[in-house]
Scaffold this motif. Structure first.
Motif, PDB file in Angstrom:
ATOM      1  N   LEU A 126      46.461  47.688  37.780  1.00  0.00           N
ATOM      2  CA  LEU A 126      45.628  46.421  37.983  1.00  0.00           C
ATOM      3  C   LEU A 126      45.825  46.065  39.544  1.00  0.00           C
ATOM      4  O   LEU A 126      45.381  44.935  39.930  1.00  0.00           O
ATOM      5  CB  LEU A 126      45.967  45.216  37.333  1.00  0.00           C
ATOM      6  CG  LEU A 126      45.916  45.458  35.640  1.00  0.00           C
ATOM      7  CD1 LEU A 126      46.356  44.424  34.889  1.00  0.00           C
ATOM      8  CD2 LEU A 126      44.494  45.968  35.282  1.00  0.00           C
ATOM      9  N   ASP A 127      46.738  46.610  40.345  1.00  0.00           N
ATOM     10  CA  ASP A 127      46.742  46.337  41.621  1.00  0.00           C
ATOM     11  C   ASP A 127      47.068  44.778  41.792  1.00  0.00           C
ATOM     12  O   ASP A 127      46.141  44.175  42.423  1.00  0.00           O
ATOM     13  CB  ASP A 127      45.278  46.582  42.631  1.00  0.00           C
ATOM     14  CG  ASP A 127      45.484  46.452  44.059  1.00  0.00           C
ATOM     15  OD1 ASP A 127      46.877  46.420  44.470  1.00  0.00           O
ATOM     16  OD2 ASP A 127      44.566  46.262  44.872  1.00  0.00           O
ATOM     17  N   CYS A 128      48.244  44.454  41.360  1.00  0.00           N
ATOM     18  CA  CYS A 128      48.569  42.782  41.067  1.00  0.00           C
ATOM     19  C   CYS A 128      48.575  42.061  42.534  1.00  0.00           C
ATOM     20  O   CYS A 128      48.471  40.916  42.698  1.00  0.00           O
ATOM     21  CB  CYS A 128      49.822  42.819  40.576  1.00  0.00           C
ATOM     22  SG  CYS A 128      49.758  43.476  38.782  1.00  0.00           S
ATOM     23  N   ALA A 129      48.978  42.945  43.646  1.00  0.00           N
ATOM     24  CA  ALA A 129      49.139  42.212  44.992  1.00  0.00           C
ATOM     25  C   ALA A 129      47.820  41.568  45.219  1.00  0.00           C
ATOM     26  O   ALA A 129      47.749  40.490  46.033  1.00  0.00           O
ATOM     27  CB  ALA A 129      49.492  43.232  45.941  1.00  0.00           C
ATOM     28  N   ASN A 130      46.661  42.080  44.974  1.00  0.00           N
ATOM     29  CA  ASN A 130      45.223  41.518  45.076  1.00  0.00           C
ATOM     30  C   ASN A 130      44.648  41.064  44.419  1.00  0.00           C
ATOM     31  O   ASN A 130      43.537  40.599  44.589  1.00  0.00           O
ATOM     32  CB  ASN A 130      44.706  42.848  46.011  1.00  0.00           C
ATOM     33  CG  ASN A 130      45.253  43.512  47.257  1.00  0.00           C
ATOM     34  OD1 ASN A 130      45.853  42.741  47.962  1.00  0.00           O
ATOM     35  ND2 ASN A 130      45.171  44.795  47.254  1.00  0.00           N
ATOM     36  N   SER A 131      45.038  40.764  43.261  1.00  0.00           N
ATOM     37  CA  SER A 131      44.386  39.961  42.222  1.00  0.00           C
ATOM     38  C   SER A 131      45.106  38.984  41.235  1.00  0.00           C
ATOM     39  O   SER A 131      45.361  39.035  40.292  1.00  0.00           O
ATOM     40  CB  SER A 131      43.930  41.097  41.342  1.00  0.00           C
ATOM     41  OG  SER A 131      44.693  41.985  40.916  1.00  0.00           O
ATOM     42  N   GLU A 132      45.828  38.135  41.953  1.00  0.00           N
ATOM     43  CA  GLU A 132      46.819  37.357  41.441  1.00  0.00           C
ATOM     44  C   GLU A 132      46.233  36.316  40.138  1.00  0.00           C
ATOM     45  O   GLU A 132      46.862  36.312  39.200  1.00  0.00           O
ATOM     46  CB  GLU A 132      47.514  36.729  42.449  1.00  0.00           C
ATOM     47  CG  GLU A 132      48.500  37.118  43.449  1.00  0.00           C
ATOM     48  CD  GLU A 132      49.018  36.077  44.491  1.00  0.00           C
ATOM     49  OE1 GLU A 132      48.849  35.231  44.291  1.00  0.00           O
ATOM     50  OE2 GLU A 132      49.543  36.838  45.272  1.00  0.00           O
ATOM     51  N   ASP A 133      45.043  35.779  40.463  1.00  0.00           N
ATOM     52  CA  ASP A 133      44.541  34.830  39.268  1.00  0.00           C
ATOM     53  C   ASP A 133      44.331  35.885  37.854  1.00  0.00           C
ATOM     54  O   ASP A 133      44.725  35.527  36.973  1.00  0.00           O
ATOM     55  CB  ASP A 133      43.310  34.519  39.792  1.00  0.00           C
ATOM     56  CG  ASP A 133      43.315  33.538  40.757  1.00  0.00           C
ATOM     57  OD1 ASP A 133      44.593  32.885  41.279  1.00  0.00           O
ATOM     58  OD2 ASP A 133      42.149  33.201  41.466  1.00  0.00           O
ATOM     59  N   THR A 134      43.474  36.924  38.100  1.00  0.00           N
ATOM     60  CA  THR A 134      43.518  37.757  36.906  1.00  0.00           C
ATOM     61  C   THR A 134      44.633  38.249  36.447  1.00  0.00           C
ATOM     62  O   THR A 134      44.937  38.106  35.175  1.00  0.00           O
ATOM     63  CB  THR A 134      42.507  39.127  37.210  1.00  0.00           C
ATOM     64  OG1 THR A 134      41.520  38.638  37.831  1.00  0.00           O
ATOM     65  CG2 THR A 134      42.163  39.855  36.002  1.00  0.00           C
ATOM     66  N   VAL A 135      45.670  38.753  37.022  1.00  0.00           N
ATOM     67  CA  VAL A 135      46.927  39.076  36.933  1.00  0.00           C
ATOM     68  C   VAL A 135      47.726  38.019  35.988  1.00  0.00           C
ATOM     69  O   VAL A 135      48.344  38.236  35.086  1.00  0.00           O
ATOM     70  CB  VAL A 135      47.557  39.852  37.668  1.00  0.00           C
ATOM     71  CG1 VAL A 135      49.041  39.968  37.418  1.00  0.00           C
ATOM     72  CG2 VAL A 135      46.995  41.072  38.433  1.00  0.00           C
ATOM     73  N   SER A 136      47.555  36.738  36.496  1.00  0.00           N
ATOM     74  CA  SER A 136      48.164  35.530  35.787  1.00  0.00           C
ATOM     75  C   SER A 136      47.442  35.442  34.381  1.00  0.00           C
ATOM     76  O   SER A 136      48.271  35.485  33.232  1.00  0.00           O
ATOM     77  CB  SER A 136      48.119  34.279  36.497  1.00  0.00           C
ATOM     78  OG  SER A 136      48.654  34.506  37.785  1.00  0.00           O
TER      79      SER A 136
END
Length: 163
Positions: A126-136
Motif C-alpha cells: 500500500l506504499d504507506c509513506a505516501n498514503s497516510e490517510d488511506t492507510v489510517s
C-alpha cells in the motif's frame, strides 16, 4: 457462465467484451450492470472499467465491484494507486454494505488469502509513506475485523519502531 468462456478480454475488438463493457457503463438497470460486472473477465483491458464502478450511483453495484475483485483478482493484479483508490472509495463509502465488502476484500482476500496474514507485506503493497490517510482507514478496518487485535497492534508497533 457461457459468456465468460466466449470472451477474449485482451482483444479490444471482442464483441462479447465490448457488449459487457457497454452494459456495465450505460445500462440504467442495476441488475444488468450487476450481471455484466459478474460476467466480465478481469484483464488489463477491462480492469480500469471495472474499477470505475466503485463510483456507481447504486450502492449494490459498488459492493459488487469489491466482491468481483475478491473473487477474480489478487492484490498484485492492481497497481499501488489502484489499490489505494479502491480502498479509499470503499472505506469512505456511505453505504454499510459497500464498507463491509471492501473490508472482506482487504482482510479476507488481500491480507489473509494473498499475503498469508503478513501485515508488513500489506503495508509494503500500500506504499504507506505516501498514503497516510488511506492507510489510517485500512488500519482501523483491520482492527475492526481482527479476532486477535493484540497481534495486529504488535505488528503495527513493530512497523513504527522500524521506521
Amino acid at each position: 457462465r457461457g459468456l465468460e468462456r466466449l470472451q477474449d478480454p485482451e482483444n479490444r475488438d471482442d464483441p462479447v467484451t465490448e457488449s459487457l463493457l457497454r452494459h456495465l457503463y450505460s445500462d440504467p438497470s442495476k441488475q444488468v450492470r450487476e450481471a455484466a460486472l459478474a460476467t466480465i473477465a478481469v484483464s488489463n483491458l477491462t480492469k480500469s472499467h471495472i474499477l470505475q464502478r466503485v463510483k456507481d450511483v447504486h450502492p449494490y453495484i459498488r459492493a459488487c465491484v469489491f466482491s468481483v475483485l475478491s473473487q477474480k483478482t489478487t492484490i498484485r493484479h492492481l497497481t499501488i494507486d489502484e489499490r489505494l483508490q479502491v480502498l479509499a472509495s470503499g472505506l469512505k463509502d456511505t453505504s454499510p454494505m459497500v464498507r463491509t465488502e471492501v473490508q472482506k476484500l482487504l482482510c479476507d482476500t488481500w491480507l489473509e488469502k494473498n499475503l498469508q496474514g503478513d501485515l508488513i507485506q500489506l503495508v509494503e503493497c500500500l506504499d504507506c509513506a505516501n498514503s497516510e490517510d488511506t492507510v489510517s482507514l485500512v488500519i482501523c478496518s483491520i482492527l475492526d475485523q481482527s479476532q486477535d487485535k493484540d497481534r495486529v497492534l504488535r505488528s503495527f508497533s513493530l512497523l513504527s519502531s522500524a521506521a
